[in-house]
Design an enzyme around this catalytic site. Structure first.
Site, PDB file in Angstrom:
ATOM      1  N   GLY A  97       0.821  -1.217   0.000  1.00 56.09           N
ATOM      2  CA  GLY A  97       0.000   0.000   0.000  1.00 56.09           C
ATOM      3  C   GLY A  97       0.849   1.257   0.000  1.00 56.09           C
ATOM      4  O   GLY A  97       2.071   1.214   0.117  1.00 56.09           O
ATOM      5  N   ARG A 100       3.809   6.060   1.934  1.00 52.13           N
ATOM      6  CA  ARG A 100       4.208   7.470   1.983  1.00 52.13           C
ATOM      7  C   ARG A 100       3.717   8.229   0.763  1.00 52.13           C
ATOM      8  O   ARG A 100       4.240   9.286   0.429  1.00 52.13           O
ATOM      9  CB  ARG A 100       5.714   7.563   2.062  1.00 52.13           C
ATOM     10  CG  ARG A 100       6.408   6.848   0.918  1.00 52.13           C
ATOM     11  CD  ARG A 100       7.842   7.256   0.829  1.00 52.13           C
ATOM     12  NE  ARG A 100       8.528   6.420  -0.148  1.00 52.13           N
ATOM     13  CZ  ARG A 100       9.753   6.656  -0.583  1.00 52.13           C
ATOM     14  NH1 ARG A 100      10.411   7.687  -0.121  1.00 52.13           N
ATOM     15  NH2 ARG A 100      10.316   5.861  -1.455  1.00 52.13           N
ATOM     16  N   ASP A 132       9.000   6.133   7.622  1.00 53.85           N
ATOM     17  CA  ASP A 132       8.738   7.472   8.162  1.00 53.85           C
ATOM     18  C   ASP A 132       7.809   8.291   7.277  1.00 53.85           C
ATOM     19  O   ASP A 132       7.486   9.438   7.608  1.00 53.85           O
ATOM     20  CB  ASP A 132      10.066   8.221   8.378  1.00 53.85           C
ATOM     21  CG  ASP A 132      10.846   8.398   7.075  1.00 53.85           C
ATOM     22  OD1 ASP A 132      10.332   8.006   5.996  1.00 53.85           O
ATOM     23  OD2 ASP A 132      11.968   8.920   7.143  1.00 53.85           O
ATOM     24  N   ARG A 183       3.575  13.189  -8.645  1.00 56.83           N
ATOM     25  CA  ARG A 183       3.680  12.264  -9.776  1.00 56.83           C
ATOM     26  C   ARG A 183       2.365  12.234 -10.542  1.00 56.83           C
ATOM     27  O   ARG A 183       1.289  12.229  -9.942  1.00 56.83           O
ATOM     28  CB  ARG A 183       4.005  10.876  -9.227  1.00 56.83           C
ATOM     29  CG  ARG A 183       4.088   9.803 -10.259  1.00 56.83           C
ATOM     30  CD  ARG A 183       4.932   8.658  -9.773  1.00 56.83           C
ATOM     31  NE  ARG A 183       4.226   7.828  -8.810  1.00 56.83           N
ATOM     32  CZ  ARG A 183       4.814   6.853  -8.110  1.00 56.83           C
ATOM     33  NH1 ARG A 183       6.103   6.620  -8.241  1.00 56.83           N
ATOM     34  NH2 ARG A 183       4.130   6.133  -7.277  1.00 56.83           N
ATOM     35  N   ASP A 259       4.302  -4.949  -7.392  1.00 55.07           N
ATOM     36  CA  ASP A 259       3.677  -3.683  -6.994  1.00 55.07           C
ATOM     37  C   ASP A 259       4.241  -2.524  -7.805  1.00 55.07           C
ATOM     38  O   ASP A 259       3.708  -1.414  -7.746  1.00 55.07           O
ATOM     39  CB  ASP A 259       3.873  -3.413  -5.491  1.00 55.07           C
ATOM     40  CG  ASP A 259       5.320  -3.521  -5.062  1.00 55.07           C
ATOM     41  OD1 ASP A 259       5.926  -4.590  -5.292  1.00 55.07           O
ATOM     42  OD2 ASP A 259       5.860  -2.542  -4.517  1.00 55.07           O
ATOM     43  N   ASN A 260       5.303  -2.763  -8.552  1.00 51.50           N
ATOM     44  CA  ASN A 260       5.881  -1.724  -9.396  1.00 51.50           C
ATOM     45  C   ASN A 260       5.612  -1.981 -10.867  1.00 51.50           C
ATOM     46  O   ASN A 260       6.308  -1.452 -11.725  1.00 51.50           O
ATOM     47  CB  ASN A 260       7.397  -1.625  -9.148  1.00 51.50           C
ATOM     48  CG  ASN A 260       7.708  -1.110  -7.746  1.00 51.50           C
ATOM     49  OD1 ASN A 260       6.885  -0.439  -7.126  1.00 51.50           O
ATOM     50  ND2 ASN A 260       8.883  -1.428  -7.238  1.00 51.50           N
ATOM     51  N   ASP A 269       7.929   3.950 -10.685  1.00 48.68           N
ATOM     52  CA  ASP A 269       8.799   3.730  -9.537  1.00 48.68           C
ATOM     53  C   ASP A 269      10.279   3.726  -9.903  1.00 48.68           C
ATOM     54  O   ASP A 269      10.901   2.686 -10.083  1.00 48.68           O
ATOM     55  CB  ASP A 269       8.427   2.430  -8.806  1.00 48.68           C
ATOM     56  CG  ASP A 269       8.493   2.667  -7.302  1.00 48.68           C
ATOM     57  OD1 ASP A 269       9.429   3.342  -6.861  1.00 48.68           O
ATOM     58  OD2 ASP A 269       7.602   2.192  -6.573  1.00 48.68           O
TER      59      ASP A 269
HETATM   60  P1  AMP Z   1       8.907   0.868  -3.130  1.00 46.90           P
HETATM   61  O1  AMP Z   1      10.181   0.175  -2.764  1.00 46.90           O
HETATM   62  O2  AMP Z   1       9.076   2.362  -3.275  1.00 46.90           O
HETATM   63  O3  AMP Z   1       8.228   0.249  -4.292  1.00 46.90           O
HETATM   64  O4  AMP Z   1       7.951   0.715  -1.871  1.00 46.90           O
HETATM   65  C1  AMP Z   1       7.572  -0.521  -1.314  1.00 46.90           C
HETATM   66  C2  AMP Z   1       6.641  -0.295  -0.158  1.00 46.90           C
HETATM   67  O5  AMP Z   1       7.307   0.372   0.921  1.00 46.90           O
HETATM   68  C3  AMP Z   1       5.421   0.539  -0.463  1.00 46.90           C
HETATM   69  O6  AMP Z   1       4.364   0.026   0.289  1.00 46.90           O
HETATM   70  C4  AMP Z   1       5.822   1.908   0.023  1.00 46.90           C
HETATM   71  O7  AMP Z   1       4.715   2.715   0.326  1.00 46.90           O
HETATM   72  C5  AMP Z   1       6.619   1.564   1.258  1.00 46.90           C
HETATM   73  N1  AMP Z   1       7.602   2.598   1.634  1.00 46.90           N
HETATM   74  C6  AMP Z   1       8.791   2.851   1.023  1.00 46.90           C
HETATM   75  N2  AMP Z   1       9.438   3.846   1.652  1.00 46.90           N
HETATM   76  C7  AMP Z   1       8.647   4.260   2.688  1.00 46.90           C
HETATM   77  C8  AMP Z   1       8.752   5.259   3.708  1.00 46.90           C
HETATM   78  N3  AMP Z   1       9.824   6.037   3.803  1.00 46.90           N
HETATM   79  N4  AMP Z   1       7.735   5.372   4.574  1.00 46.90           N
HETATM   80  C9  AMP Z   1       6.651   4.589   4.502  1.00 46.90           C
HETATM   81  N5  AMP Z   1       6.486   3.631   3.577  1.00 46.90           N
HETATM   82  C10 AMP Z   1       7.465   3.455   2.675  1.00 46.90           C
HETATM   83 MG    MG Z   2       6.742   0.911  -5.424  1.00 42.79          MG
END
Ligand code: AMP
Ligand code: MG
Length: 492
Positions: A97, A100, A132, A183, A259-260, A269
């Site tokens: 989900g 952030r 965070d 975005r 998810d990407n 992403d």
């Molecule tokens: P990503 O690696 O950007 O595709 O993110 C994978 C998951 O980690 C997603 O659910 C993001 O919303 C969550 N996520 C990544 N960085 C953060 C962050 N700094 N704070 C909260 N959730 C994060």
């Molecule tokens: Mg992602």
């Protein structure tokens, strides 16, 4: 500061029309962005703002900064965090989900296309787990740079509308300046969105999601027989076209988790992404991809794997008969590889300057790639200098090869085709967002608040086919030793 205000909303009304919020209650958690200390606009994509019918010209700079940092929520926005799941490096995570990120809403642009406007780095949501909720200046400017580069190369991608600094610290391995990215996407529906409901066995919700997706991305299917099978086929077709483009431009996504992967077929992403330099299909830059799951050459089979996961989510919608559903899904997903090959070959033909299709084109193209690989030639410049060779200037091409004589037999075969140099210069970019240039621009922005290198690089990547003295410094590969130890990190 307390909650984000809706003051000044009259001045900052965006033409929102929020179909996701309206039609899929229960698929998200509403929440406002977290206000930040000291908003400052680092990047605003004015042509894109204009496409979106945003009237920003009359707004004070401080107001624009406050909007794109999340301190002023424009009228009509309905900020919400979307639920999704995903396979990360092959392991299923039933709940990810928007940890952030927030979808502010949708705008139908000047061309009639419905587009999501979303924040990244706008504070914690219920999906934040340990995170965070924040983002740092460097990774958000990287997303802006690389996605604008991809867009200029004609590759389907989410876009960056704005990056605003927050004036706050973000704790990573070191303390970094914070930022919020805005975005723009055809939608944020992902393979992982479907997995979230499928994994819970929520078939009715899954059907609603699929119907919404069809109405949004594939409206022609609504009245067709088998709309869900049609959706699967269209997603396969879009990804086949997209991945072929990545392969022909040397793009390594770096974190092709489900998810990407978008349903729309846009690249999304930009975390540990990078462009190839010396051609080698085994290239991996991402620090967390230790086994090379998302290596350059692995992208087509990984995309097919992700599409199989998507197909699995749709099984209950394809047929009441499980065997029949599996047969339909399998057939749809197995079409990926032939479609991908066809797109890739079409692209390679254009890159080779071939004026018509012939039976030996694939061998010609793959033998050329083998030469680039053998001699570790820079992928982008190798192709570009081949265009010069088509105009009779072979020396710059030969200079890229450690053993130029190895080129001769292949060049003789290629020359028999009377390649079109002008067409080649439109199919083979001179400037891409080179890794060392990106790092240099991000370091200046993040460490010294100096945006000049970012702006120069952005201007260069927006004209990828232009070869000029001003463009030349951005076309040079990094020293091989630097590329050999280059590592990228998940964009945080
Ligand atoms: P990503 O690696 O950007 O595709 O993110 C994978 C998951 O980690 C997603 O659910 C993001 O919303 C969550 N996520 C990544 N960085 C953060 C962050 N700094 N704070 C909260 N959730 C994060
Ligand atoms: Mg992602």
């Amino acid at each position: 500061m307390t909650a984000a205000t809706t003051l000044e909303t009259a001045a900052v009304a965006f033409p929102f029309d929020n179909s996701f919020a309206r039609e899929l209650p229960g698929f998200y958690v509403a929440r406002p962005p977290t206000p930040v200390r000291a908003p400052r606009l680092l990047f605003l994509n004015e042509p894109l703002a204009d496409e979106l019918r945003l009237n920003l010209a009359s707004l004070a700079v401080a107001t624009k900064a406050a909007i794109f940092a999340g301190n002023i929520v424009p009228a009509g926005a309905q900020p919400l965090a979307q639920a999704y799941a995903g396979h990360q490096f092959g392991g299923f995570v039933p709940q990810l989900g928007d940890g952030r990120a927030l979808l502010l809403g949708e705008i139908v642009d000047r061309h009639g296309r419905r587009r999501d406007i979303a924040f990244k780095g706008s504070g914690r949501t219920v999906f934040a787990r340990g995170g965070d909720g924040k983002a740092a200046v460097g990774p958000m400017l990287r997303e802006a740079l690389v996605s604008e580069s991809m867009h200029a190369l004609g590759i389907a991608t989410t876009r960056a509308l704005a990056v605003a600094a927050t004036g706050e610290d973000v704790q990573r391995e070191t303390v970094l300046p914070g930022a919020v990215l805005t975005r723009v996407a055809a939608s944020h529906l992902r393979v992982g969105t479907f997995q979230f409901y499928a994994a819970r066995g929520e078939i009715d919700l899954l059907r609603r999601l699929a119907l919404y997706t069809i109405a949004r991305h594939d409206p022609d299917l609504r009245d067709a027989g088998q709309p869900f099978l049609g959706l699967l086929r269209n997603v396969v077709a879009r990804q086949a076209a997209l991945i072929a483009q990545w392969m022909n431009v040397g793009f390594i996504h770096g974190v092709m988790n489900t998810d990407n992967m978008t349903i729309s077929g846009e690249t999304i992403d930009y975390g540990p992404c990078a462009f190839l330099e010396a051609y080698d299909p085994a290239t991996v830059f991402s620090s967390i991809d230790q086994r090379g799951r998302y290596a350059f050459g692995n992208q087509p089979p990984v995309a097919a794997w992700n599409l199989a996961r998507f197909a699995e989510t749709l099984l209950p919608l394809l047929s009441d008969n499980v065997d029949e559903a599996v047969a339909l899904a399998t057939e749809a997903v197995s079409a990926f590889s032939a479609q991908f090959e066809e797109h890739r070959l079409r692209g390679l033909r254009a890159k080779l300057g071939l004026r018509r299709a012939g039976p030996d084109d694939a061998a010609l193209a793959f033998d050329w790639l083998a030469l680039l690989h053998d001699q570790r030639v820079d992928f982008t410049l190798g192709w570009r200098r081949l265009a010069d060779a088509a105009s009779g200037n072979e020396a710059p091409l030969r200079a890229l090869f450690a053993d130029p004589r190895a080129l001769d037999p292949w060049l003789a075969r290629w020359r028999a085709n009377d390649a079109d140099p002008q067409a080649m210069r439109m199919a083979n970019p001179f400037v891409i967002a080179r890794n060392h240039r990106v790092e240099e621009a991000l370091a200046a922005a993040s460490d010294h608040a100096d945006l000049a290198p970012f702006e120069r690089l952005l201007a260069a990547v927006k004209q990828p086919y232009l070869e000029s003295a001003a463009q030349a410094p951005f076309a040079e590969p990094a020293p091989a030793a630097l590329t050999a130890c280059y590592r990228t990190f998940c964009g945080t």
